[in-house]
Enzyme design. Structure first.
Site, PDB file in Angstrom:
ATOM      1  N   TYR A 159       0.846  -1.209   0.000  1.00 40.30           N
ATOM      2  CA  TYR A 159       0.000   0.000   0.000  1.00 40.30           C
ATOM      3  C   TYR A 159       0.875   1.251   0.000  1.00 40.30           C
ATOM      4  O   TYR A 159       0.648   2.195  -0.772  1.00 40.30           O
ATOM      5  CB  TYR A 159      -0.919  -0.035   1.227  1.00 40.30           C
ATOM      6  CG  TYR A 159      -1.907   1.099   1.302  1.00 40.30           C
ATOM      7  CD1 TYR A 159      -3.022   1.135   0.472  1.00 40.30           C
ATOM      8  CD2 TYR A 159      -1.746   2.135   2.220  1.00 40.30           C
ATOM      9  CE1 TYR A 159      -3.944   2.171   0.554  1.00 40.30           C
ATOM     10  CE2 TYR A 159      -2.657   3.166   2.314  1.00 40.30           C
ATOM     11  CZ  TYR A 159      -3.760   3.185   1.475  1.00 40.30           C
ATOM     12  OH  TYR A 159      -4.659   4.216   1.548  1.00 40.30           O
ATOM     13  N   LYS A 163       1.124   4.250  -2.812  1.00 36.20           N
ATOM     14  CA  LYS A 163       0.798   5.661  -2.533  1.00 36.20           C
ATOM     15  C   LYS A 163       2.031   6.552  -2.677  1.00 36.20           C
ATOM     16  O   LYS A 163       1.928   7.710  -3.080  1.00 36.20           O
ATOM     17  CB  LYS A 163       0.171   5.794  -1.141  1.00 36.20           C
ATOM     18  CG  LYS A 163      -1.180   5.072  -0.992  1.00 36.20           C
ATOM     19  CD  LYS A 163      -2.261   5.648  -1.903  1.00 36.20           C
ATOM     20  CE  LYS A 163      -3.615   5.012  -1.641  1.00 36.20           C
ATOM     21  NZ  LYS A 163      -4.693   5.598  -2.464  1.00 36.20           N
TER      22      LYS A 163
END
Ligand SMILES: NC(=O)c1ccc[n+]([C@@H]2O[C@H](COP(=O)([O-])OP(=O)(O)OC[C@H]3O[C@@H](n4cnc5c(N)ncnc54)[C@H](OP(=O)(O)O)[C@@H]3O)[C@@H](O)[C@H]2O)c1
Length: 254
Positions: A159, A163
């Site tokens: 994740y 990002k």
């Protein structure tokens, strides 16, 4: 002095991942700011209640089918919106997902699933929409990043990488499109309670641990996030591009 305006009156905004959570509430907020909002969802029937809510509030919204991992779906959605509304002025790349796992447990399928939506899908939706923005000389692109793209958080390897990739993509696209009147920015929230985070935040130990790391002492709300998105989407934010704006109650200030 030029007029300062955060109004989106007369503009067309496209929000991905509008079926629930932050995306759902961004549709409400952008419509309240005056935009016609196109709520993009994998299953358009999932936004039927949302469209009714916008209409009941006096706003304007419609739906389009969009799976951000499918290039044919991206091309069809952008073509449909441009055919119906003439243009897209504001793109909010909100669709995204993440789950916690120890880095040693991550599988290739985990990696691909998160990257395909959060980074690859976001890029190709942006590319498809920005072609028209660049040609018309105006556009506002706002990505939904995360504080996890700015600082390390345990069990967020994939994740965070996705990002962090969004953050750097923000800078590159900002450089390429600034001469064409198109800004590209990212909003980077801390934890907000949504269907995507409910399972984790419903665990009192997890919630307490998260809250202890947010100096403001509370989770972000979708209104906190919408305020940042509306600012970056507004006509008056034309000189702001290539930035990552944390909405994190101070998490990344530590
Ligand atoms: N909530 C937080 O604490 C938090 C914090 C920082 C950043 N964020 C970011 O904010 C965004 C929204 O988060 P959320 O908490 O609202 O998530 P959520 O409740 O899980 O909602 C995710 C949305 O993304 C959509 N989506 C997933 N895969 C998709 C695909 N392939 N194509 C199109 N749409 C897809 C989902 O649509 P379906 O209904 O079709 O699955 C849903 O509308 C994400 O980018 C997330 O990383 C969230």
């Amino acid at each position: 002095m030029d007029k300062v305006s955060f109004s989106l009156e007369g503009q067309v905004a496209l929000v991905t991942g509008a079926s629930r959570g932050i995306g759902h509430d961004l549709v409400l907020a952008l419509a309240a700011a005056g935009a016609h909002v196109v709520a993009a969802a994998r299953h358009p029937q999932d936004v039927a209640d949302l469209l009714a809510q916008v209409a009941a509030g006096g706003g304007s919204a419609s739906a389009v089918a969009l799976d951000v991992t499918d290039q044919a779906s991206i091309d069809a959605a952008v073509a449909a919106v441009e055919a119906e509304h003439g243009r897209i002025d504001v793109l909010v790349n909100n669709a995204g997902l993440g789950f916690n796992h120890d880095a040693l447990e991550v599988t290739e399928a985990d990696w691909d699933q998160i990257m395909d939506v959060n980074l690859k899908g976001l890029f190709f939706v942006t590319q498809a929409v920005a072609r028209g923005m660049v040609a018309r000389g105006y556009g506002r692109v706002v990505h939904m990043g995360s504080q996890a793209g700015l600082v390390g958080i345990r069990e967020h390897a994939v994740y965070s990488a996705s990002k962090g990739g969004v953050d750097l993509l923000t800078k590159v696209l900002a450089l390429e499109w600034a001469p064409h009147g198109v800004t590209v920015n990212t909003v980077a929230p801390t934890y907000a309670y949504t269907p995507g985070t409910a399972e984790r935040l419903d665990d009192p130990a997890v919630a307490a641990d998260v809250l202890a790391r947010i100096p403001a002492g509370r989770f972000a709300t979708t209104a906190d996030i919408a305020a940042a998105v509306i600012y970056l989407a507004s006509p008056s934010a034309g000189m702001v591009t290539g930035t990552v704006l944390p909405v994190d109650g101070g998490w990344t200030a530590q």
